[in-house]
Write an enzyme that holds these catalytic residues in place. Sequence first.
Site, short mmCIF file in Angstrom:
data_model
loop_
_atom_site.label_atom_id
_atom_site.label_comp_id
_atom_site.label_asym_id
_atom_site.label_seq_id
_atom_site.Cartn_x
_atom_site.Cartn_y
_atom_site.Cartn_z
N ALA A 65 35.68 -15.17 17.81
CA ALA A 65 35.42 -14.14 18.28
C ALA A 65 34.15 -13.49 17.47
O ALA A 65 33.59 -13.89 16.25
CB ALA A 65 36.41 -12.72 18.18
N GLY A 109 38.78 -17.53 16.89
CA GLY A 109 38.94 -17.90 18.20
C GLY A 109 38.49 -19.53 19.77
O GLY A 109 38.65 -20.00 20.36
N GLU A 112 40.83 -21.82 19.25
CA GLU A 112 42.46 -20.79 20.03
C GLU A 112 41.84 -21.23 21.56
O GLU A 112 43.05 -21.69 21.99
CB GLU A 112 42.69 -19.47 19.49
CG GLU A 112 42.82 -19.08 18.24
CD GLU A 112 43.07 -17.74 17.07
OE1 GLU A 112 41.92 -17.02 17.68
OE2 GLU A 112 44.12 -17.18 17.48
N GLU A 132 40.11 -16.61 9.52
CA GLU A 132 39.93 -14.95 9.75
C GLU A 132 40.40 -14.05 8.41
O GLU A 132 40.45 -13.60 8.32
CB GLU A 132 41.36 -14.43 11.05
CG GLU A 132 40.65 -14.49 12.44
CD GLU A 132 41.35 -16.68 13.13
OE1 GLU A 132 41.12 -17.34 11.71
OE2 GLU A 132 41.41 -16.53 13.76
#
Length: 258
Positions: A65, A109, A112, A132
């Site tokens: 992200a 992300g 993911e 993260e």
Amino acid sequence: MAYETIEVKTEGGVGVITLERAKSLNALTAKMTSEIAAALADFNANDEIRCVVLTGSKKAFAAGADIKEIKDREYPEIYLADPIAETWEAVARFRKPIIAAVSGYALGGGCELAMMCDFIIASETAKFGQPEITLGIIPGAGGTQRLPRSIGKAKAMDMVLTGRMMDAKEAERCGLVSRLVPEDDVMEEAMSAARKIASFSRPVTIMAKEAVNAAFETTLDQGVRFERRVFHAMFALEDQSEGMAAFAEKRAPHFKNK
Ligand code: CAA
């Protein structure tokens, strides 16, 4: 449709989405994920498209992200309107087969997003991770759930709790990656797999995907019953008759997607 953060093209029955924010290592912004969702909606509505390949650049599939975009968010704001989370659903629930072609970093992300695809073809340069924890957060796009289902609890805990990266060889060894190829071959390998999938009956590839995914959402008994129902339902398809007749007649099948 014109996109700012992705490039979208079609090649025969295959749709290709390339993440195009190379300067930020394809860090995923709300804009980018909404464009991915829009491109997938178009591919879903397009009967000609039977498989999709999602890829990034040589240096990064996606480095997670966009930290700069979300760093100042506060709880009520991110809870009430998490634009990225809503668009993840579009990838995870996409009905047609979708392959991730990964080179370079697939972090946070990005890892993911790759795991939301049906399988990952990686180049030898690929690096996967859920860093993260180093940012004072945990994965927020399914990493804590999809990683253990993919590579087991021990490796998933190791990745999520230490934030370390896993190289492509380790990722293939532990089952995160289905095929490992030299960097220059990764896109052709993914396209060739996608073309193969696109050559089969469209309803059958969608049902096959649905049945495999049921393995992660049901008990073995329920999953096997689901599979049997879907298997029986296939005998209502013209493509089942055609596929089996073609085998018996020693010729290539001509699937009509019905
Ligand atoms: N968000 C925003 N910008 C990012 C980014 C990210 N996730 N990752 C890289 N960038 C930017 C850098 O800020 C840098 O921009 P500037 O040139 O403007 O400074 C540019 O991309 C190049 O990055 P680096 O200079 O850091 O490149 P490097 O080769 O030295 O390092 C890296 C590469 C190890 C991937 C490093 O960039 C990195 O650690 N990135 C962050 C990875 C990360 O923590 N991802 C998780 C994000 S949170 C998340 O994803 C939550 C979730 O589950 C949804």
